[in-house]
Design a protein around this motif. Sequence first.
Motif, PDB file in Angstrom:
ATOM      1  N   PRO A 121       8.422   3.939  18.954  1.00  0.00           N
ATOM      2  CA  PRO A 121       7.311   3.117  18.457  1.00  0.00           C
ATOM      3  C   PRO A 121       6.757   3.658  17.150  1.00  0.00           C
ATOM      4  O   PRO A 121       7.060   4.778  16.745  1.00  0.00           O
ATOM      5  N   THR A 122       5.924   2.844  16.472  1.00  0.00           N
ATOM      6  CA  THR A 122       5.312   3.256  15.210  1.00  0.00           C
ATOM      7  C   THR A 122       4.554   4.562  15.392  1.00  0.00           C
ATOM      8  O   THR A 122       3.825   4.747  16.354  1.00  0.00           O
ATOM      9  N   ARG A 123       4.744   5.473  14.441  1.00  0.00           N
ATOM     10  CA  ARG A 123       4.051   6.761  14.492  1.00  0.00           C
ATOM     11  C   ARG A 123       3.452   7.074  13.133  1.00  0.00           C
ATOM     12  O   ARG A 123       3.890   6.557  12.125  1.00  0.00           O
ATOM     13  N   ARG A 124       2.465   7.950  13.126  1.00  0.00           N
ATOM     14  CA  ARG A 124       1.857   8.427  11.896  1.00  0.00           C
ATOM     15  C   ARG A 124       2.169   9.905  11.749  1.00  0.00           C
ATOM     16  O   ARG A 124       2.097  10.659  12.734  1.00  0.00           O
ATOM     17  N   VAL A 125       2.495  10.332  10.529  1.00  0.00           N
ATOM     18  CA  VAL A 125       2.755  11.743  10.287  1.00  0.00           C
ATOM     19  C   VAL A 125       2.064  12.168   8.999  1.00  0.00           C
ATOM     20  O   VAL A 125       1.940  11.396   8.067  1.00  0.00           O
ATOM     21  N   VAL A 126       1.581  13.417   8.963  1.00  0.00           N
ATOM     22  CA  VAL A 126       1.085  14.054   7.747  1.00  0.00           C
ATOM     23  C   VAL A 126       1.833  15.366   7.627  1.00  0.00           C
ATOM     24  O   VAL A 126       1.663  16.264   8.445  1.00  0.00           O
ATOM     25  N   LEU A 127       2.717  15.477   6.641  1.00  0.00           N
ATOM     26  CA  LEU A 127       3.610  16.614   6.526  1.00  0.00           C
ATOM     27  C   LEU A 127       3.287  17.430   5.275  1.00  0.00           C
ATOM     28  O   LEU A 127       3.056  16.873   4.207  1.00  0.00           O
ATOM     29  N   GLY A 128       3.305  18.735   5.403  1.00  0.00           N
ATOM     30  CA  GLY A 128       3.172  19.614   4.250  1.00  0.00           C
ATOM     31  C   GLY A 128       4.484  19.737   3.501  1.00  0.00           C
ATOM     32  O   GLY A 128       5.524  19.209   3.898  1.00  0.00           O
ATOM     33  N   ASP A 129       4.439  20.465   2.390  1.00  0.00           N
ATOM     34  CA  ASP A 129       5.618  20.612   1.536  1.00  0.00           C
ATOM     35  C   ASP A 129       6.768  21.291   2.279  1.00  0.00           C
ATOM     36  O   ASP A 129       6.564  22.173   3.116  1.00  0.00           O
ATOM     37  N   HIS A 130       7.995  20.899   1.937  1.00  0.00           N
ATOM     38  CA  HIS A 130       9.234  21.513   2.418  1.00  0.00           C
ATOM     39  C   HIS A 130       9.367  21.511   3.935  1.00  0.00           C
ATOM     40  O   HIS A 130      10.098  22.319   4.520  1.00  0.00           O
ATOM     41  N   GLY A 183       0.784  -1.226   0.000  1.00  0.00           N
ATOM     42  CA  GLY A 183       0.000   0.000   0.000  1.00  0.00           C
ATOM     43  C   GLY A 183       0.810   1.266   0.000  1.00  0.00           C
ATOM     44  O   GLY A 183       0.342   2.295   0.477  1.00  0.00           O
ATOM     45  N   ALA A 184       2.031   1.229  -0.563  1.00  0.00           N
ATOM     46  CA  ALA A 184       2.895   2.412  -0.555  1.00  0.00           C
ATOM     47  C   ALA A 184       3.085   2.967  -1.954  1.00  0.00           C
ATOM     48  O   ALA A 184       3.364   2.220  -2.898  1.00  0.00           O
ATOM     49  N   SER A 185       2.943   4.280  -2.083  1.00  0.00           N
ATOM     50  CA  SER A 185       3.254   4.989  -3.324  1.00  0.00           C
ATOM     51  C   SER A 185       4.436   5.907  -3.059  1.00  0.00           C
ATOM     52  O   SER A 185       4.328   6.877  -2.302  1.00  0.00           O
ATOM     53  N   SER A 189      14.681   2.282   5.809  1.00  0.00           N
ATOM     54  CA  SER A 189      13.368   2.591   6.359  1.00  0.00           C
ATOM     55  C   SER A 189      12.348   1.490   6.070  1.00  0.00           C
ATOM     56  O   SER A 189      12.556   0.641   5.200  1.00  0.00           O
ATOM     57  N   GLU A 190      11.254   1.543   6.795  1.00  0.00           N
ATOM     58  CA  GLU A 190      10.094   0.680   6.564  1.00  0.00           C
ATOM     59  C   GLU A 190       8.885   1.579   6.338  1.00  0.00           C
ATOM     60  O   GLU A 190       8.538   2.380   7.213  1.00  0.00           O
ATOM     61  N   ILE A 191       8.264   1.448   5.189  1.00  0.00           N
ATOM     62  CA  ILE A 191       7.143   2.317   4.839  1.00  0.00           C
ATOM     63  C   ILE A 191       6.008   1.454   4.290  1.00  0.00           C
ATOM     64  O   ILE A 191       6.225   0.647   3.379  1.00  0.00           O
ATOM     65  N   ALA A 192       4.802   1.625   4.814  1.00  0.00           N
ATOM     66  CA  ALA A 192       3.643   0.884   4.320  1.00  0.00           C
ATOM     67  C   ALA A 192       2.400   1.773   4.378  1.00  0.00           C
ATOM     68  O   ALA A 192       2.325   2.695   5.195  1.00  0.00           O
ATOM     69  N   HIS A 193       1.459   1.502   3.482  1.00  0.00           N
ATOM     70  CA  HIS A 193       0.162   2.186   3.472  1.00  0.00           C
ATOM     71  C   HIS A 193       0.337   3.708   3.518  1.00  0.00           C
ATOM     72  O   HIS A 193      -0.356   4.405   4.272  1.00  0.00           O
ATOM     73  N   SER A 194       1.231   4.221   2.696  1.00  0.00           N
ATOM     74  CA  SER A 194       1.574   5.635   2.760  1.00  0.00           C
ATOM     75  C   SER A 194       1.790   6.210   1.366  1.00  0.00           C
ATOM     76  O   SER A 194       1.937   5.473   0.385  1.00  0.00           O
ATOM     77  N   GLY A 206       8.838   1.405  10.805  1.00  0.00           N
ATOM     78  CA  GLY A 206       7.437   1.351  11.183  1.00  0.00           C
ATOM     79  C   GLY A 206       6.621   2.555  10.762  1.00  0.00           C
ATOM     80  O   GLY A 206       5.607   2.871  11.378  1.00  0.00           O
ATOM     81  N   LEU A 207       7.008   3.234   9.677  1.00  0.00           N
ATOM     82  CA  LEU A 207       6.245   4.376   9.188  1.00  0.00           C
ATOM     83  C   LEU A 207       5.046   3.855   8.391  1.00  0.00           C
ATOM     84  O   LEU A 207       5.210   3.118   7.416  1.00  0.00           O
ATOM     85  N   ALA A 208       3.841   4.224   8.794  1.00  0.00           N
ATOM     86  CA  ALA A 208       2.642   3.696   8.143  1.00  0.00           C
ATOM     87  C   ALA A 208       1.508   4.714   8.207  1.00  0.00           C
ATOM     88  O   ALA A 208       1.498   5.606   9.064  1.00  0.00           O
ATOM     89  N   TRP A 209       0.557   4.576   7.254  1.00  0.00           N
ATOM     90  CA  TRP A 209      -0.635   5.419   7.187  1.00  0.00           C
ATOM     91  C   TRP A 209      -0.257   6.898   7.231  1.00  0.00           C
ATOM     92  O   TRP A 209      -0.844   7.687   7.973  1.00  0.00           O
ATOM     93  N   SER A 210       0.729   7.263   6.418  1.00  0.00           N
ATOM     94  CA  SER A 210       1.270   8.623   6.433  1.00  0.00           C
ATOM     95  C   SER A 210       1.270   9.221   5.034  1.00  0.00           C
ATOM     96  O   SER A 210       1.278   8.509   4.034  1.00  0.00           O
ATOM     97  N   ILE A 211       1.265  10.547   4.983  1.00  0.00           N
ATOM     98  CA  ILE A 211       1.441  11.278   3.730  1.00  0.00           C
ATOM     99  C   ILE A 211       2.578  12.263   3.945  1.00  0.00           C
ATOM    100  O   ILE A 211       2.545  13.076   4.890  1.00  0.00           O
ATOM    101  N   ILE A 212       3.576  12.177   3.095  1.00  0.00           N
ATOM    102  CA  ILE A 212       4.762  13.041   3.202  1.00  0.00           C
ATOM    103  C   ILE A 212       4.759  13.976   2.003  1.00  0.00           C
ATOM    104  O   ILE A 212       4.764  13.534   0.856  1.00  0.00           O
ATOM    105  N   GLY A 213       4.758  15.287   2.242  1.00  0.00           N
ATOM    106  CA  GLY A 213       4.632  16.278   1.181  1.00  0.00           C
ATOM    107  C   GLY A 213       5.871  16.429   0.325  1.00  0.00           C
ATOM    108  O   GLY A 213       6.937  15.860   0.590  1.00  0.00           O
ATOM    109  N   ARG A 214       5.736  17.235  -0.714  1.00  0.00           N
ATOM    110  CA  ARG A 214       6.817  17.477  -1.667  1.00  0.00           C
ATOM    111  C   ARG A 214       8.042  18.066  -0.969  1.00  0.00           C
ATOM    112  O   ARG A 214       7.928  19.003  -0.180  1.00  0.00           O
ATOM    113  N   GLN A 215       9.198  17.460  -1.256  1.00  0.00           N
ATOM    114  CA  GLN A 215      10.496  17.903  -0.723  1.00  0.00           C
ATOM    115  C   GLN A 215      10.589  17.804   0.802  1.00  0.00           C
ATOM    116  O   GLN A 215      11.557  18.290   1.397  1.00  0.00           O
ATOM    117  N   ALA A 216       9.631  17.168   1.439  1.00  0.00           N
ATOM    118  CA  ALA A 216       9.698  17.010   2.896  1.00  0.00           C
ATOM    119  C   ALA A 216      10.728  15.955   3.259  1.00  0.00           C
ATOM    120  O   ALA A 216      10.995  15.031   2.488  1.00  0.00           O
TER     121      ALA A 216
END
Length: 352
Positions: free
Chosen positions: A338-347, A289-291, A301-306, A319-329
């Motif tokens: 422990p596993t964490r979720r992050v939603v980051l904006g650009d830069h 589930g990773a793009s 790193s370990e990335i899933a569903h993100s 353990g990075l999961a269910w996250s969206i990482i913005g452009r150039q972030a």
Amino acid sequence: MKALVLAGGSGTRLRPLTHTLPKQLVPVANKPILFYGLEAIRQAGITQTGIVVGATGPEIRRAVGDGARFGLRVTYLEQDAPRGLAHAVSTARDYLGDDDFLMFLGDTFVSDGVTGIVDSFAAGRPAAEILLAKVSDPRAFGVAELGPGGAVVRLEEKPARPRSDLALAGVYAFTPAIHDAIAGLRPSGRGELEITDAIARLVRDGHRVTGSMLTGWWRDTGEVEDLLKVNELILRELEPRTLGRVDAVSTVSGIVVVEEGAVVRDSRIAGPAIVGAGSVVEGSSVGPGASIGPDCAVSGSEIAHSILLSGASVTGARGLAWSIIGRQARVAAVPAAPTRRVVLGDHSRTEI
């Protein structure tokens, strides 16, 4: 028949991502959500398409251009503020003229496309035809009640006590009769001109309004959870292919796309997943589930569903999961956590 795509919303539920990126251009499976809708419109045989834009119009214009890449002829229509779907239609009144039109919300994904509703509308030509989907909690949607033969007998916008579980799925087909129904509408309690109210007026005035039932799946991608779900569903439908370089010690399993120019070293890619052009994945586990967008760097790193947008980098994140990482972030690890979720904006930059 023309198409009218609404892309003027500000995407407040996706902030901080949408401070710098229109919500309609957030990618799923490495393609902006808006592009899927434009492709569906062309597949339905429509070429003339108006796109209603607001404050984020310049970015949408740059991404879509004149529409030729989609086989469309695109006209941009400026909306001064997001005042409701019916207001967007009135903004497009001169462009639409006396033509029938398909209206499509630019942040909506319909797995079946729009050919079914276009063909059904053309065959019966009701005043309006609306795409409907069964939902577990209709209170967040426009809700329709159907009578005999699929005729719509009642519509309500976000009712506190829904009379059915049939939600409007963001795709509509109209004759010019909708313009008279919109004229004279008053803003709803949330200060907007509601297309649901205009369609309800058609029903009250004796016009024939019909409902088409969705057979596949549908998502409004206005929330992070919905974006990630759509991303995974689309990934499952991709054709596996490896156009980039995968070294001999890496493993690739399931539905995986490695785009041209991508490099995978000493890593495990578990589908469904996609690694974008120019990206480098090294010593990592990616998927399911990773793009991974274009020109990203993923190391140790370990990335899933993100979803990683273009130019993002992730280093040492386990353990990075269910996250969206913005452009150039940039995401970089500090000692084990422990596993964490992050939603980051650009830069932006974070440490986990």
